[in-house]
Design a protein around this motif. Sequence first.
Motif, short mmCIF file in Angstrom:
data_model
loop_
_atom_site.label_atom_id
_atom_site.label_comp_id
_atom_site.label_asym_id
_atom_site.label_seq_id
_atom_site.Cartn_x
_atom_site.Cartn_y
_atom_site.Cartn_z
N ALA A 81 98.87 -13.83 -14.74
CA ALA A 81 100.06 -13.33 -14.04
C ALA A 81 99.71 -12.74 -12.68
N SER A 82 98.51 -12.26 -12.50
CA SER A 82 98.11 -11.62 -11.24
C SER A 82 97.62 -12.63 -10.21
N THR A 83 96.77 -13.55 -10.65
CA THR A 83 96.13 -14.46 -9.70
C THR A 83 96.74 -15.85 -9.68
N GLY A 84 97.47 -16.20 -10.75
CA GLY A 84 98.02 -17.54 -10.86
C GLY A 84 97.06 -18.54 -11.45
N ALA A 85 95.82 -18.13 -11.73
CA ALA A 85 94.81 -19.04 -12.24
C ALA A 85 95.21 -19.61 -13.60
N LEU A 86 94.78 -20.85 -13.86
CA LEU A 86 95.03 -21.52 -15.13
C LEU A 86 93.76 -21.54 -15.97
N SER A 87 93.92 -21.32 -17.27
CA SER A 87 92.80 -21.47 -18.21
C SER A 87 93.30 -22.30 -19.38
N ALA A 88 92.49 -23.27 -19.81
CA ALA A 88 92.90 -24.21 -20.84
C ALA A 88 93.16 -23.50 -22.16
N VAL A 89 94.21 -23.93 -22.86
CA VAL A 89 94.52 -23.44 -24.20
C VAL A 89 94.09 -24.52 -25.18
N GLY A 90 92.84 -24.44 -25.65
CA GLY A 90 92.33 -25.41 -26.61
C GLY A 90 92.23 -26.80 -26.01
N ALA A 91 92.03 -27.78 -26.90
CA ALA A 91 91.94 -29.17 -26.48
C ALA A 91 93.33 -29.74 -26.26
N ALA A 92 93.40 -30.78 -25.44
CA ALA A 92 94.68 -31.46 -25.22
C ALA A 92 95.19 -32.02 -26.55
N VAL A 93 96.51 -32.02 -26.71
CA VAL A 93 97.11 -32.51 -27.95
C VAL A 93 97.60 -33.94 -27.74
N PRO A 94 97.50 -34.79 -28.75
CA PRO A 94 97.89 -36.19 -28.60
C PRO A 94 99.39 -36.34 -28.37
N ALA A 95 99.74 -37.31 -27.54
CA ALA A 95 101.11 -37.77 -27.40
C ALA A 95 101.10 -39.24 -27.78
N GLU A 96 102.17 -39.97 -27.53
CA GLU A 96 102.11 -41.40 -27.67
C GLU A 96 101.51 -41.97 -26.40
N GLN A 97 101.47 -43.25 -26.28
CA GLN A 97 100.83 -43.87 -25.13
C GLN A 97 101.59 -43.57 -23.85
N ALA A 98 100.87 -43.22 -22.81
CA ALA A 98 101.42 -43.03 -21.47
C ALA A 98 102.49 -41.95 -21.39
N PRO A 99 102.18 -40.71 -21.79
CA PRO A 99 103.16 -39.62 -21.59
C PRO A 99 103.37 -39.40 -20.10
N ILE A 100 104.64 -39.40 -19.69
CA ILE A 100 104.92 -39.42 -18.25
C ILE A 100 105.74 -38.23 -17.78
N SER A 101 106.43 -37.53 -18.69
CA SER A 101 107.32 -36.44 -18.28
C SER A 101 107.38 -35.40 -19.37
N ILE A 102 107.58 -34.13 -18.98
CA ILE A 102 107.65 -33.04 -19.95
C ILE A 102 108.72 -32.04 -19.53
N ALA A 103 109.41 -31.48 -20.51
CA ALA A 103 110.39 -30.43 -20.29
C ALA A 103 110.25 -29.41 -21.41
N THR A 104 110.65 -28.18 -21.15
CA THR A 104 110.53 -27.13 -22.16
C THR A 104 111.88 -26.43 -22.35
N THR A 105 111.98 -25.72 -23.47
CA THR A 105 113.11 -24.83 -23.70
C THR A 105 112.58 -23.43 -23.97
N GLY A 106 113.44 -22.44 -23.79
CA GLY A 106 113.06 -21.06 -24.05
C GLY A 106 114.28 -20.25 -24.42
#
Length: 727
Positions: free
Chosen positions: A699-724
């Motif tokens: 929150a202070s620096t904006g830096a990103l740190s990985a959260v575990g390993a990448a999770v599988p999608a189907e072939q060629a994931p091209i777009s993502i959206a979230t809800t909250g």
Amino acid sequence: MSIKYGFTGFSILFVFATLAACGGGSGGDSAAVPETNIVPRFAYVANVADDTVSIYTVNATTGQMRHNGYAATGASPHSVGVDPLGRFAYVANWGDNTVSAFAINASTGALTSIGAAVPTGTWPYAVTVDPTGKFAYVANEASANVSAYSIDASTGALTAVPGPPFAAGGDPRSMTIDPTGKFAYVANATNNTVAAYSIDASTGALTEVDQNGAAAGTRVATGSTPQSVTVDPSSRFAYVANLGSDTVSAYSINASTGALTSVGAAVAAGASPTSVTVDPSGKFAYVANLNSFSVSAYTIDASTGALTSIAGATTGAGSTPRAVIIDPSGKFAYVASGTSNAVSVYTIDAVSGVLTSAGTVSGRTGPFSIAMTRGTTPVTYTPNFAYVANYGPYLQSNPAAYRIDPATGALTRVPSVGSGGLLTAVATDPTGRFAYATNDLLIESPGMVTVLSYRIDAATGALTYSGNPAVMSSNPRSVAVDPSGRFAYVANQGSYNVSAYTIDATTGALTIVGSVNTGIDPWSVSVDPSGRFVFVVNQGSNTVSAYSINSNTGALTEIDQNGAAAGNALAVGAQPQSITVDPTGRFAYLTAASNHTLVTLSIDPVTGALTGISASGTGGNTPSFAAVSPDGRFAYVTNSGSNDVGVLGIDAATGALTNLGMIVSAGTNPSSIAVEASGQFAYVTNLGSGDVSAYRINASTGALSAVGAAVPAEQAPISIATTGSIQ
């Protein structure tokens, strides 16, 4: 590709009286000493020029206002007020002589209309609610009277108090009620007076009181053309902003009768003061000056109520500031600027009262009045679910659904049932109830190139295909939903146009409104957070098209972007890929693939036209998509050519970018990126490696740190959206 979030869930709040702007003025809290643990929750702004009320959440720590949709009102709304418990909002519609009533969702701040608008007098200019929440009052400018209503405690519905409206002076522009609920005051613009009334606690009826020892009903003199009246938190003093004489008048209040007595000569303000308010501590007063584009600040003498201008404390406040309020914690001031189409935010020095700019947020057209609710807990955002559009491998693949762990940001796959295709984009509506995916088949068939609608299970996040695809033009590449949740827009690469749809509020189904032409190969579409404009990147012609949104129908009208005939797109060059708008609605960011930069564009607050400001390297090669953190401080860019994500800092005043030199690895050919609503986590779809990377945001620096390993999608994931959800 637009990244949106929805709002679900409920929380029990104790939301109390707000500092509501009444025709540009505002009242104070009911205690001279600020209550502890009281924070701002939601803000509402009446937009006089487009018949809407904008909804915002308020950050209790920084004062930041975040767009949270809008609601339609009657014609030319001049004032908005909320009841003491924050359950209902009321809007005075000057243009059609009505007052609209809305129920406030305690968790999300959303507004729901409470039946048909109620008749008022002629040209209702200001609305206010008494501290008990039992009565609402509307000052009617042209009929020179005040309409009174009782409020149904369960529904918020208004019922006119029996008898005729209560007489006021000429052109009443503002009304306030003292914190004890015993007296009401009305500023009368054309006869330079303030009328005082006692309030019948049982019926809400008003009785005008004697103000100077003569006959009852005699009104007290003010300066020229009084626009706004307010009472301090102790109920001992009243203040009036006099537009015609550039002054503020101060009065003491007789605690028994409500009569006003002048404290002394009026004090100077800026040019054409139009709104006055007092902070919750009762120590400071602030005045918005319409024609000097400023806010004046004053200290209040605790014994006499006299005002003393704070030296050097006059602050710029956009063009034609119409209303100023103080948040219930007393930490922040907010100014609605009518021709700037914006709300300015300021921090308040608790010792000196001096205001310091804390940023500006875009508004809709003609912000005229502000109201704010308060509670004991600050607004918080919680991430819920993520959805990924996969461009293969099957002709009937579905959007992949994931649950977001709100503590760690980790993704867990959620089984979903639906009907898809070669999906190119996904978006969710602001409520988090519906998702939309564009389907781009390589071999097109009639009826098969569609926008697919899904219902989102609020508990599990699972998608259910609605079975009502919206047929569209060829090769859809991107979809976005407007912040009101009423309209959706799709960029169609193959037909060089953008389609507009209305959204059924119950089912989520789409109905075509129409299409407008774009440039060559429209590739990305985005809606600004105020819901006024749509922007489309045309990859084939190296341009960006801009459109205004009709708030009634959702139809688009192309905007001139270069000073020539309307409809000219903005030339950007450099193989543009995507466009996103920052949370304030003041800047847009364009990924330029061929020169490896992120370009800052300024959005004209009146017309929506884009102007290039500057460009910054992204730290990688071939940037694809960008996202901005909810606080507007950082931008994140996927570099598909170098398999990484770049982090850039954003100058809050200019929108300019600075490459922070913080590059984090992603999967192969990262494409889309989403920052979820709480601002804690970012997610990247990796087109080449078929997975999704998750990152925690510092929150202070904006830096990103990985959260575990990448999770599988189907072939060629091209777009993502979230809800909250909001709590």
